[in-house]
Design a protein around this motif. Structure first.
Motif, short mmCIF file in Angstrom:
data_model
loop_
_atom_site.label_atom_id
_atom_site.label_comp_id
_atom_site.label_asym_id
_atom_site.label_seq_id
_atom_site.Cartn_x
_atom_site.Cartn_y
_atom_site.Cartn_z
N ILE A 16 7.51 -46.35 -22.88
CA ILE A 16 8.13 -46.37 -21.71
C ILE A 16 8.09 -45.18 -21.00
O ILE A 16 7.39 -44.35 -21.08
N SER A 17 8.75 -44.97 -19.85
CA SER A 17 8.87 -43.87 -18.85
C SER A 17 9.62 -42.71 -19.53
O SER A 17 10.75 -43.08 -19.92
N GLN A 18 9.42 -41.42 -19.12
CA GLN A 18 10.04 -40.37 -19.69
C GLN A 18 11.58 -40.22 -19.09
O GLN A 18 12.65 -40.07 -19.85
N PRO A 19 11.81 -40.54 -17.79
CA PRO A 19 13.05 -40.43 -17.35
C PRO A 19 14.16 -41.48 -17.97
O PRO A 19 15.19 -41.19 -18.06
N TYR A 20 13.46 -42.63 -18.43
CA TYR A 20 14.24 -43.56 -19.12
C TYR A 20 14.70 -42.93 -20.61
O TYR A 20 16.08 -43.46 -20.90
N VAL A 21 13.99 -42.20 -21.15
CA VAL A 21 14.53 -41.94 -22.19
C VAL A 21 15.73 -40.71 -22.04
O VAL A 21 16.68 -40.78 -22.86
N GLU A 35 16.71 -48.76 -29.89
CA GLU A 35 16.42 -48.62 -31.23
C GLU A 35 14.88 -48.27 -31.19
O GLU A 35 14.50 -47.46 -31.93
N GLN A 36 14.11 -48.91 -30.27
CA GLN A 36 12.76 -48.23 -30.07
C GLN A 36 12.51 -46.82 -29.92
O GLN A 36 11.69 -46.21 -30.33
N ILE A 37 13.42 -46.45 -29.24
CA ILE A 37 13.45 -45.02 -28.71
C ILE A 37 13.85 -44.19 -29.83
O ILE A 37 12.93 -43.21 -30.18
N LEU A 38 14.86 -44.58 -30.61
CA LEU A 38 15.16 -43.75 -31.58
C LEU A 38 14.02 -43.84 -32.73
O LEU A 38 13.57 -42.56 -33.27
N ALA A 39 13.54 -44.86 -32.96
CA ALA A 39 12.37 -44.80 -33.96
C ALA A 39 11.07 -43.92 -33.60
O ALA A 39 10.64 -43.31 -34.36
N ALA A 40 10.86 -43.99 -32.18
CA ALA A 40 9.81 -43.28 -31.78
C ALA A 40 10.14 -41.61 -31.67
O ALA A 40 9.26 -40.91 -32.36
N ALA A 41 11.40 -41.37 -31.52
CA ALA A 41 11.84 -39.99 -31.55
C ALA A 41 11.90 -39.67 -32.84
O ALA A 41 11.70 -38.29 -33.00
N SER A 42 12.17 -40.38 -33.79
CA SER A 42 12.16 -39.93 -35.25
C SER A 42 11.21 -39.50 -35.68
O SER A 42 10.89 -38.28 -36.60
N GLN A 43 9.88 -40.13 -35.16
CA GLN A 43 8.44 -39.83 -35.72
C GLN A 43 8.06 -38.69 -34.93
O GLN A 43 7.59 -37.67 -35.52
N VAL A 44 8.33 -38.46 -33.69
CA VAL A 44 8.03 -37.40 -32.90
C VAL A 44 8.72 -36.00 -33.23
O VAL A 44 7.84 -34.98 -33.41
N PHE A 45 9.99 -36.02 -33.36
CA PHE A 45 10.78 -34.88 -33.93
C PHE A 45 10.27 -34.53 -35.08
O PHE A 45 10.29 -33.05 -35.38
N GLY A 46 10.13 -35.23 -35.98
CA GLY A 46 9.75 -35.19 -37.43
C GLY A 46 8.42 -34.40 -37.42
O GLY A 46 8.23 -33.37 -38.24
N GLU A 47 7.55 -34.81 -36.42
CA GLU A 47 6.17 -34.44 -36.69
C GLU A 47 6.14 -32.67 -36.08
O GLU A 47 5.45 -31.84 -36.54
N LYS A 60 17.96 -34.32 -24.31
CA LYS A 60 16.90 -34.19 -25.37
C LYS A 60 17.94 -33.98 -26.62
O LYS A 60 17.64 -34.32 -27.84
N GLU A 61 18.98 -33.23 -26.36
CA GLU A 61 19.92 -32.44 -27.58
C GLU A 61 20.46 -33.82 -28.02
O GLU A 61 20.57 -33.89 -29.29
N ASN A 62 21.27 -34.39 -27.23
CA ASN A 62 21.88 -35.66 -27.68
C ASN A 62 20.85 -36.71 -28.53
O ASN A 62 21.47 -37.18 -29.65
N LEU A 63 19.78 -36.76 -27.88
CA LEU A 63 18.80 -37.71 -28.84
C LEU A 63 18.44 -37.34 -30.03
O LEU A 63 18.63 -37.98 -31.18
N THR A 66 8.42 -33.19 -27.07
CA THR A 66 8.85 -33.38 -25.67
C THR A 66 9.41 -34.86 -25.38
O THR A 66 8.89 -35.82 -26.00
N THR A 67 10.15 -35.06 -24.51
CA THR A 67 10.92 -36.12 -24.12
C THR A 67 9.75 -37.18 -23.65
O THR A 67 9.94 -38.58 -23.83
N ASP A 68 8.61 -36.77 -23.17
CA ASP A 68 7.53 -37.43 -22.70
C ASP A 68 6.82 -37.87 -23.88
O ASP A 68 6.26 -39.10 -23.49
N LEU A 69 6.35 -37.07 -24.87
CA LEU A 69 5.73 -37.63 -25.90
C LEU A 69 6.63 -38.95 -26.58
O LEU A 69 6.01 -39.75 -27.08
N VAL A 70 7.93 -38.67 -26.72
CA VAL A 70 8.80 -39.84 -27.17
C VAL A 70 8.60 -41.07 -26.46
O VAL A 70 8.64 -42.28 -26.78
#
Lengths: 214, 214
Positions: B48-53, B19-31, B60-63, B38-42
């Motif tokens: 957390i670390s990029q590989p974990y994302v 859920e944390q990752i999805l919240a972060a990704a929502s912000q970053v992808f939206g912006e 990245k596409e699935n995310l 980048t997965t690293d920005l998310v």
DNA sequence: CATTGTTGTAATCAAATGATTACAAGCGAT
DNA sequence: ATCGCTTGTAATCATTTGATTACAACAATG
């Protein structure tokens, strides 16, 4: 007809080549966005090598800014022509709004223009491109407000329809026309008089894709 | 308050981390958009670390697809709640449209939702994301048409305002509020009752940026 | 306490990509 | 013809970036 790959490596004056690159870039940026577009794709679309694209404009960012400025320029020119014609005809603001709407919809004949603008609008976070995009959007608003003399609410309604127009084109919703009932109704109701033009453009696009694959 | 960098490397259940990752990704992808993010920005945004994302979502596409689905789900849920409330109150379609409009504007409190959707809409050229985005857009249309029972024209007008709403947020036009006269009027006239909310969000955003720099 | 599964990262890879360099080939003027 | 300017590309670079691998730390279970 319009702009296939054409002209393969002949010597052409820089000014003319510049126009070819800008036309290609407008298409590619409009389709893939600023980040998603590559200078190599633009080069291939223009029928030249990638380094030439970069050298001609200094950077990908400059190329996009130029595409954005050209698109904005085409649009403001079209709007001012419509406003002048409307004034000459002594129309009221309602008729003037409709006339500008027609001018806007006509720009769809080159998908790159409207889509590159739209892609620029989504780059608000970018320090340089975002600033230019805001400036451009406000220029459009200013023209409709102060040159066309429309009420603020009227302009907002106009811009709203424009944004939906752009979004559906970007989404390639017209491809679902006649396939999905909801899509058909939505596209019908959004593009109205320009429906034929829009469908024709997407037909060509699809045909081109099929030909490339086949 | 809502979602700073927080939680630095502690062991957290996968479901919660997701859920944390999805919240972060929502912000970053939206912006930044799908390609620009980048997965690293998310990862950094989620602390957390990029590989974990990447491992958590496979790609990245699935995310992005998951972010898109969540945003769509939040939106359709809000719409259906508004429609139910409207039916319970025995309102006519006009009032129902307004109520749904309010529900839509309320979603601005999480910029990521509306902007990720909008970014998705501009990806019509992508075979998989584009298809999903079209499907989502049509689902929204279908709900307003067949569940809310609004006329096609009414829905198109509604969606139009929504697209302008999204575009101005993406453009960060509210940042020019009170600075540029045209921008002030345009933002005023577009966000109306939600003006305070919108300005507040952009104030926080700017303050955060200044704090990070200073 | 060993075993096993979960949560997490450091290191690294391979591909993509914007940019640069060096060089070739045409064209006009002297 | 040759000098110099313009038009163009091949080769290559350095960076970025999504993805993979190998491994570490911790927790639960028997």
């Amino acid at each position: 007809m319009s702009s296939m790959k054409e002209t393969s490596a002949e010597r052409i004056p820089a000014a003319e080549r510049r126009e070819q690159i800008l036309a290609a870039a407008s298409q590619v940026f409009g389709e893939r966005g600023y980040v998603g577009a590559t200078t190599d794709l633009v080069a291939k679309q223009a029928g030249i090598s990638q380094p030439y694209v970069v050298r001609m404009f200094g950077s990908k960012e400059n190329l996009f800014l130029e595409v954005l400025s050209r698109a904005l320029d085409t649009l403001t020119r079209a709007f001012r022509a419509a406003i002048a014609a409307s004034h000459a005809a002594g129309e009221d603001t309602e008729a003037r709004g409709s006339r500008i709407g027609l001018a806007y919809a006509d720009l769809i004949s080159d998908r790159g223009i409207l889509l590159s603008l739209m892609q620029g609008f989504l780059l608000g976070h970018d320090p340089v491109i975002g600033e230019r995009a805001r400036e451009g959007f406000l220029e459009i608003y200013d023209i409709m407000r102060n040159e066309a003399g429309l009420e603020a609410d009227h302009v907002v309604t106009f811009l709203s329809h424009g944004m939906l127009f752009n979004t559906l084109v970007a989404l390639r919703m017209p491809e679902a026309y006649g396939v999905d009932a909801m899509a058909t109704e939505l596209v019908d109701c959004t593009f109205r008089t320009k429906l034929d033009t829009v469908l024709h453009i997407f037909e060509n696009e699809n045909a081109k894709g099929s030909a490339a694959r086949g």
